[in-house]
Scaffold this motif. Structure first.
Motif, short mmCIF file in Angstrom:
data_model
loop_
_atom_site.label_atom_id
_atom_site.label_comp_id
_atom_site.label_asym_id
_atom_site.label_seq_id
_atom_site.Cartn_x
_atom_site.Cartn_y
_atom_site.Cartn_z
N ASP A 78 -3.77 5.25 10.57
CA ASP A 78 -2.48 5.54 9.53
C ASP A 78 -1.50 4.47 9.89
O ASP A 78 -1.14 3.79 8.93
CB ASP A 78 -1.96 6.91 10.03
CG ASP A 78 -2.66 7.93 9.20
OD1 ASP A 78 -3.69 7.75 8.60
OD2 ASP A 78 -2.03 9.15 9.31
N CYS A 79 -1.43 4.14 11.41
CA CYS A 79 -0.44 3.17 11.76
C CYS A 79 -0.89 1.85 11.20
O CYS A 79 0.15 0.95 10.68
CB CYS A 79 -0.31 3.08 13.19
SG CYS A 79 0.33 4.65 14.03
N GLN A 107 -2.93 0.80 8.78
CA GLN A 107 -2.68 0.73 7.11
C GLN A 107 -1.26 0.48 6.88
O GLN A 107 -1.00 -0.13 6.00
CB GLN A 107 -3.24 1.87 6.65
CG GLN A 107 -5.05 2.01 6.57
CD GLN A 107 -5.45 0.97 5.45
OE1 GLN A 107 -4.84 0.60 4.45
NE2 GLN A 107 -6.49 0.57 5.98
N ALA A 132 2.19 11.51 10.10
CA ALA A 132 0.57 11.27 10.42
C ALA A 132 -0.21 12.29 9.72
O ALA A 132 0.38 13.55 9.36
CB ALA A 132 0.33 10.92 11.69
N ARG A 133 -1.38 12.08 9.63
CA ARG A 133 -2.26 13.01 8.92
C ARG A 133 -2.50 14.22 9.84
O ARG A 133 -2.37 14.35 11.05
CB ARG A 133 -3.72 12.46 8.94
CG ARG A 133 -4.18 12.20 10.35
CD ARG A 133 -5.56 11.23 10.03
NE ARG A 133 -5.49 10.08 9.57
CZ ARG A 133 -6.73 9.30 8.99
NH1 ARG A 133 -7.95 9.79 9.32
NH2 ARG A 133 -6.35 8.27 8.44
N LEU A 184 0.79 8.88 3.30
CA LEU A 184 2.05 8.72 4.06
C LEU A 184 2.93 8.58 3.28
O LEU A 184 4.30 9.13 3.83
CB LEU A 184 1.76 7.28 4.75
CG LEU A 184 0.67 7.24 5.86
CD1 LEU A 184 0.25 5.97 6.44
CD2 LEU A 184 1.03 8.32 6.97
N ILE A 235 -4.74 6.59 2.14
CA ILE A 235 -4.07 6.61 3.27
C ILE A 235 -2.60 6.29 2.97
O ILE A 235 -1.51 7.37 3.35
CB ILE A 235 -4.41 5.95 4.14
CG1 ILE A 235 -5.96 6.19 4.79
CG2 ILE A 235 -3.53 6.02 5.67
CD1 ILE A 235 -6.46 5.45 5.74
#
Length: 215
Positions: free
Chosen positions: A69-70, A72, A7-8, A132, A128
């Motif tokens: 994040d999840c 997307q 993750a970011r 990832l 994003i």
């Protein structure tokens, strides 16, 4: 095959992962951990994406960045969802997933639908997704072994906590007993209950006689 993503960085050291196909999804459903949060596009087919929380985290404390994040990632891995805007993504704790024998491979339900959260993803954000995908790692983990190890560690932790609880209780018991002894001793030392040498002499008794009376 399980695909792992980071993750970011500003959200902390969190891992996001998903199965490469429906059979891997089935394994992930079976061998998930209590700290896992499951993501899926609502009402259409998509990948099963998981976020592994840290000890002490909860589904309600996940930051907006982590959720984005999840969401997307799961949207991008949905044939229908990837083409749509304003897609609803559902997410819930792994422990809330329900797998019935009659369900197809990769299909799940929920023990409590009220514990399912909904997040609307307005559109695909390539920035994003590119970030990832640069962190993506493919592995073939022994999911059962990982779960067994996690369960063993949790069992050992509970055992230590129980041992510590019993130790504290025993210390509290000893302290209470000592306090009761002190209160009892103080009660015996009350002036009205004590006899002085002068009182003995005035009563016409010798010390030997007093000792004989006591015995």
């Amino acid at each position: 095959m399980v695909l792992y993503y980071k993750a970011r960085p500003d959200a902390g050291d969190y891992t996001i992962y998903m199965g490469a196909d429906k059979n891997e999804n089935e394994e992930l459903i079976k061998y998930g951990l209590p700290e896992d949060v499951w993501f899926h596009v609502d009402k259409v087919s998509s990948a099963h994406v998981y976020l592994r929380l840290k000890k002490g985290d909860s589904i309600d404390t996940i930051s907006e960045g982590l959720l984005e994040d999840c969401a997307q990632l799961v949207k991008a891995h949905s044939i229908q969802g990837n083409k749509m805007n304003n897609v609803d993504v559902v997410y819930t704790s792994w422990s809330n997933l329900k797998k019935a024998p009659s369900m197809d491979v990769g299909q799940v339900g929920f023990h409590n639908p009220r514990l399912v959260h909904i997040l609307t993803v307005e559109k695909r954000v390539n920035e994003i997704l590119n970030r990832l995908h640069k962190t993506r790692v493919e592995r073939r983990p022994d999911l059962k072994a990982e779960k067994d190890a996690s369960n063993a560690a949790e069992k050992a932790k509970r055992k230590m906590q129980l041992k510590e609880k019993r130790r504290r209780e025993e210390m509290e018991r000893v302290v209470k007993e000592r306090q009761a002894e002190i209160r009892s001793y103080k009660g015996l030392m009350v002036a009205e209950k004590m006899t002085s040498n002068r009182q003995i002499a005035s009563a016409g008794k010798s010390m030997q006689e007093v000792e004989d009376d006591f015995v």
